[in-house]
Scaffold this motif. Structure first.
Motif, short mmCIF file in Angstrom:
data_model
loop_
_atom_site.label_atom_id
_atom_site.label_comp_id
_atom_site.label_asym_id
_atom_site.label_seq_id
_atom_site.Cartn_x
_atom_site.Cartn_y
_atom_site.Cartn_z
N TYR A 7 0.85 -1.19 0.00
CA TYR A 7 0.00 0.00 0.00
C TYR A 7 0.88 1.24 0.00
CZ TYR A 7 -3.43 -3.45 1.52
OH TYR A 7 -4.22 -4.56 1.61
N PRO A 8 1.29 1.70 -1.17
CA PRO A 8 2.17 2.88 -1.22
C PRO A 8 1.50 4.09 -0.57
CG PRO A 8 2.11 1.76 -3.33
CD PRO A 8 1.03 1.15 -2.50
N VAL A 9 2.30 4.89 0.13
CA VAL A 9 1.78 6.00 0.92
C VAL A 9 1.56 7.23 0.03
CG1 VAL A 9 2.21 7.42 2.96
CG2 VAL A 9 3.14 5.11 2.84
N GLU A 10 0.44 7.89 0.21
CA GLU A 10 0.21 9.16 -0.48
C GLU A 10 0.83 10.28 0.36
OE1 GLU A 10 -3.68 10.08 -1.88
OE2 GLU A 10 -4.17 7.99 -2.38
N GLY A 24 -4.69 -6.11 -6.80
CA GLY A 24 -5.40 -4.96 -7.32
C GLY A 24 -5.08 -4.63 -8.76
N LEU A 25 -4.30 -5.45 -9.43
CA LEU A 25 -3.98 -5.16 -10.83
C LEU A 25 -4.87 -5.97 -11.75
CD1 LEU A 25 -0.06 -5.15 -10.96
CD2 LEU A 25 -1.64 -3.22 -10.69
N ASP A 26 -5.38 -5.33 -12.81
CA ASP A 26 -6.07 -6.12 -13.83
C ASP A 26 -5.01 -6.77 -14.73
OD1 ASP A 26 -5.22 -4.29 -15.78
OD2 ASP A 26 -7.02 -3.07 -15.52
N ILE A 27 -5.46 -7.56 -15.65
CA ILE A 27 -4.53 -8.41 -16.39
C ILE A 27 -3.57 -7.58 -17.25
CG2 ILE A 27 -5.83 -8.95 -18.51
CD1 ILE A 27 -4.36 -11.59 -16.18
N ASP A 28 -4.08 -6.45 -17.80
CA ASP A 28 -3.20 -5.59 -18.62
C ASP A 28 -2.13 -4.93 -17.76
OD1 ASP A 28 -4.62 -6.21 -20.90
OD2 ASP A 28 -6.03 -4.54 -20.61
N ALA A 29 -2.58 -4.42 -16.62
CA ALA A 29 -1.63 -3.76 -15.72
C ALA A 29 -0.61 -4.77 -15.19
CB ALA A 29 -2.38 -3.10 -14.56
N GLU A 54 -2.06 2.46 -10.61
CA GLU A 54 -1.07 3.52 -10.86
C GLU A 54 0.00 3.53 -9.78
OE1 GLU A 54 -3.61 6.93 -13.28
OE2 GLU A 54 -3.81 6.82 -11.11
N LYS A 55 -0.45 3.32 -8.54
CA LYS A 55 0.53 3.30 -7.44
C LYS A 55 1.53 2.17 -7.64
CE LYS A 55 -2.35 5.38 -3.88
NZ LYS A 55 -3.33 5.11 -2.83
N LYS A 56 1.03 1.01 -8.05
CA LYS A 56 1.93 -0.14 -8.23
C LYS A 56 2.93 0.12 -9.36
CE LYS A 56 0.18 -2.44 -4.86
NZ LYS A 56 -0.48 -3.72 -4.81
N ARG A 57 2.45 0.76 -10.42
CA ARG A 57 3.37 1.07 -11.52
C ARG A 57 4.43 2.08 -11.06
NH1 ARG A 57 0.23 3.23 -16.14
NH2 ARG A 57 -1.70 2.95 -14.98
N MET A 58 4.00 3.03 -10.21
CA MET A 58 4.97 4.00 -9.70
C MET A 58 6.02 3.32 -8.82
SD MET A 58 4.47 6.95 -10.99
CE MET A 58 5.14 8.28 -10.03
N GLU A 59 5.60 2.32 -8.08
CA GLU A 59 6.57 1.58 -7.27
C GLU A 59 7.63 0.93 -8.15
OE1 GLU A 59 5.55 2.98 -4.17
OE2 GLU A 59 6.34 1.08 -3.43
N ILE A 60 7.16 0.35 -9.26
CA ILE A 60 8.10 -0.32 -10.16
C ILE A 60 9.01 0.72 -10.84
CG2 ILE A 60 8.31 -1.82 -12.20
CD1 ILE A 60 7.29 -3.14 -9.56
N LEU A 61 8.44 1.89 -11.12
CA LEU A 61 9.28 2.96 -11.68
C LEU A 61 10.37 3.35 -10.68
CD1 LEU A 61 9.92 5.13 -13.82
CD2 LEU A 61 8.35 6.66 -12.61
N VAL A 101 3.47 12.80 -4.56
CA VAL A 101 3.77 11.37 -4.41
C VAL A 101 2.50 10.55 -4.17
CG1 VAL A 101 4.98 9.66 -3.00
CG2 VAL A 101 6.06 11.86 -3.50
N ASN A 102 2.14 9.74 -5.15
CA ASN A 102 1.00 8.82 -5.08
C ASN A 102 -0.36 9.48 -4.86
OD1 ASN A 102 2.48 6.40 -5.46
ND2 ASN A 102 3.16 6.49 -3.33
N GLU A 103 -0.41 10.81 -4.85
CA GLU A 103 -1.65 11.46 -4.44
C GLU A 103 -2.74 11.25 -5.49
OE1 GLU A 103 -1.67 15.69 -3.97
OE2 GLU A 103 -3.26 15.61 -2.47
N GLY A 104 -3.82 10.67 -5.06
CA GLY A 104 -4.97 10.47 -5.92
C GLY A 104 -4.77 9.39 -6.98
#
Lengths: 251, 446
Positions: A88-91, A177-182, A152-159, A144-147
């Protein structure tokens, strides 16, 4: 050579034992997956590795890159190459995402004896990594992670992982929480990060992620210890039979 | 005579009767005004906990030292202007040292037509009749007892008159420097700003003082905005950390006028900045925002009183405080909506961040509403740095100190974003960063 050695690790939170003798060795370049039911101590293990406070180590040790990891504080570990992708990345409103990322990247670079990147060079560097993860400039410019949505948060973590280039990346339920494309985008990001110097510890409930990021080893964590280890086929077996046998075995 | 005001009283008496420090003794209305201020002080003395608006801020430091009024400000050597108090913005600069105008340090060339800027003392000597309609008119001594004391001493300060429809091309920068001597001194500046209808001015104020013996700076400012006038007013309070800084500011806003005020307080041992705004013409817009940064044993008080008298006015206040070590913050904010002031839109927010368990904040937000069709809100909160956010930043390699600084900057940024002029917001931001660098570090945490 072992990058990480966890030896007989016991840990408690508020005097409640969570980990009861974890042994785990990860060599450089390997991908390990830890699976297990809720409450088995998976997230606790990831937090202890990354240096979060609030856990009491009652027994055992962790050797990272030849050093006693438990003697380092969180930011030191990060500069030494440990990265946790949060479940759960922090906003953090008011902290510009790019500035945060640049501060972090430069802290790690300086620690590695590299030059700091200035704003322009850093932007170029990040954009290259961001486009592969479908992260737009407007996402980079936000706080940072806001909104951000869960995906999106998970992709930002990988970034962040791609930018900080750690030696040990711990991905704590990055697939939830990721769909198959994400899931595909994130997995591609992780796979392109893999090389012989970098190790990955995947923490997940589901075998699904392991179709995309194929592990070298799979471990079952149950009741605070590694109950079984195997290759990727262990994950398939777990998918079929569930965790019940491990729960019973310990009881 | 009230307790503990003994040593000031002779100065007050002297100001009214003898002292040559005080100009314009022959101007009858001005003498009457001074006498009125002197009378209130003599009768009431310094404000104490008995006064509703002084409950949290104790002035007994003023009893401990004998702060003496003196007039050396014109002569004192000011080696070089302190860099950090001087904004990057090109500006018309007017400088006061120990409360006295210093023409030798001012930069007031090429002032456009329709703008009159000078020392109040010079105006008293040259054309006191220009002051009479405004001086003392915005202030009620019952509400502002320290302004009564200041009034007894009216002698110098900023005088700024802007004609209707004039837009000043550069900000006016009021720089107040106190150079303490070997014994404690008191400084009593009086500022008067009058903007004609539809005029537009940015005023930046810096209050700084050299370290050393503590001093007492008791400032009163009156700002009157004509209809449609716009005043952007940005203040740096960076007095010496052994100083007592008391600033009372009275604003009167005409119809459709607009005031954008921002206050950064990080100086003073005891500092109180009180702003009273009278929204006196319909459609007036008033913003009072600020940030206070306290450490060690500082007391920083921000007090506001916004009075909506007529319909359709807006007021907005956003204050953020950061308190470290044994520092104390006071926030008292009141929105008063009079009976006829329908469609008032009043908003107030006060948030404080405590960085140590010895730090303390007293917050008293108040709404007093006598109209039935208004939109008013207030909020006050106190908290500490979020440990989850701290860990998140540290888990990316950022040190504990740096992570704390980043989070504190983020916390105050909400107030900074209210400032209309970007360059000024950046100046404030740089000041805040410097303060954080100097004050927030782990080695001192214990």
């Amino acid at each position: 050579m072992a990058l990480l050695e966890i030896r007989n690790l016991h840990a408690s939170v508020h005097e409640k034992p969570i980990l009861n003798g974890v042994d785990l060795t990860i060599d450089a370049g390997e991908v390990h997956a830890i699976m297990g039911p809720n409450g088995s101590g998976k997230s606790t293990l990831s937090y202890i590795l990354s240096g979060r406070e609030g856990y009491e180590i009652t027994e055992g040790e962790i050797i990272y890159n030849g050093s006693n990891l438990l003697e380092m504080v969180a930011d030191e570990r990060a500069r030494e190459g440990i990265f946790l992708a949060f479940q759960y990345p922090v906003e953090i409103p008011g902290v510009a995402g790019l500035t945060f990322l640049k501060t972090a990247a430069n802290a790690v670079r300086v620690h590695r004896g590299m030059d700091e990147l200035d704003a322009m060079d850093f932007l170029k560097f990040v954009r290259g990594k961001a486009s592969a993860l479908d992260i737009s400039d407007s996402m980079l410019k936000r706080a940072v992670n806001e909104g951000f949505s869960g995906g999106e948060k998970k992709r930002m973590e990988i970034l962040q992982m791609a930018v900080l280039e750690p030696y040990l990346a711990i991905l704590d339920e990055t697939d939830s929480g990721l769909d198959i494309d994400a899931l595909k985008v994130v997995s591609d990001g992780v796979n392109s990060f893999r090389n012989s110097q970098r190790s990955i510890l995947l923490i997940t409930h589901y075998q699904r992620l392991l179709d995309y990021i194929v592990p070298d080893r799979v471990h079952v964590l149950a009741n605070g210890r590694i109950a079984q280890s195997g290759d990727k086929n262990l994950a398939l077996e777990l998918e079929k039979n569930g965790y019940s046998k491990f729960m019973k075995a310990v009881e | 005579m009230p307790d503990g005001t003994g040593y000031i009283q002779p100065f007050v008496d002297q100001a009214i009767n003898g002292s040559t420090i005080i100009p314009g003794k022959n101007v009858e209305w001005l003498q009457d005004l001074r006498k009125m201020g002197a009378g209130v002080y003599t009768e009431r003395g310094l404000p104490s906990r008995r006064d509703e608006y002084w409950r949290y801020t104790n002035l007994n430091l003023l009893d401990k030292n004998e702060y003496k009024l003196q007039n050396t400000g014109r002569l004192i050597d000011v080696p070089s202007l302190p860099h950090r108090a001087v904004t990057e913005l090109a500006s018309y600069r007017i400088v006061f040292v120990n409360g006295y105008l210093r023409p030798d340090l001012c930069v007031l060339d090429d002032m456009p037509d329709g703008v009159l800027i000078s020392g109040l003392g010079d105006m008293i000597a040259a054309a006191p009749e220009r002051l009479e309609p405004y001086l003392g008119k915005n202030i009620n001594f019952v509400d502002m007892p320290m302004a009564a004391l200041n009034t007894a001493f009216i002698h110098d300060g900023l005088f700024l008159f802007v004609d209707s429809s004039v837009e000043l091309d550069k900000p006016v920068h009021l720089l107040s420097i106190v150079v303490p001597g070997n014994t404690p001194i008191m400084v009593q500046p009086r500022n008067l700003v009058v903007l004609g209808a539809e005029s537009k001015v940015t005023l930046i104020e810096s209050h700084i003082g050299n370290p050393g013996v503590g001093y007492f700076n008791n400032i009163v400012s009156e700002h009157t905005l004509g209809d449609g006038a716009q005043l952007n007013h940005y203040t740096f309070q960076e007095e010496s950390t052994s100083a007592v800084h008391i600033a009372g500011s009275a604003l009167k806003l005409g119809a459709s006028s607009s005031y954008d005020g921002f206050l950064l307080q990080s100086g003073g041992l005891v500092a109180r900045v009180e702003t009273r705004a009278l929204l006196n013409g319909i459609d007036a817009d008033c913003r009072l925002d600020g940030i206070y940064l306290g450490t060690n044993n500082q007391l920083l008080d921000t007090t506001t009183y916004v009075e909506h008298v007529v319909p359709n006015c807006r007021s907005r206040q956003v204050y953020k405080g950061v308190l470290d070590k044994s520092s104390r913050g006071v926030f008292q904010g009141k929105i008063h909506v009079c009976e006829g002031a329908q469609k008032t839109d009043g908003h107030q927010l006060s948030r404080a961040l405590l960085l140590s368990n010895r730090a303390e904040i007293d917050a008293k937000p108040e709404l007093e509403i006598y109209a039935d069709d208004v939109k008013c809100s207030h909020g006050a909160s106190v908290g500490e740095l979020d440990s989850e956010s701290l860990f998140y930043l540290m888990s990316r390699g950022i040190t504990f100190d740096e992570a704390r600084r980043i989070l504190i900057e983020a916390f105050v940024s909400e107030a900074l974003s209210e400032i209309r002029l970007d360059q000024v917001a950046e100046d404030f931001s740089a000041h805040i960063r410097n303060w954080l660098q100097a004050n927030i570090n782990f080695s001192e945490l214990a």
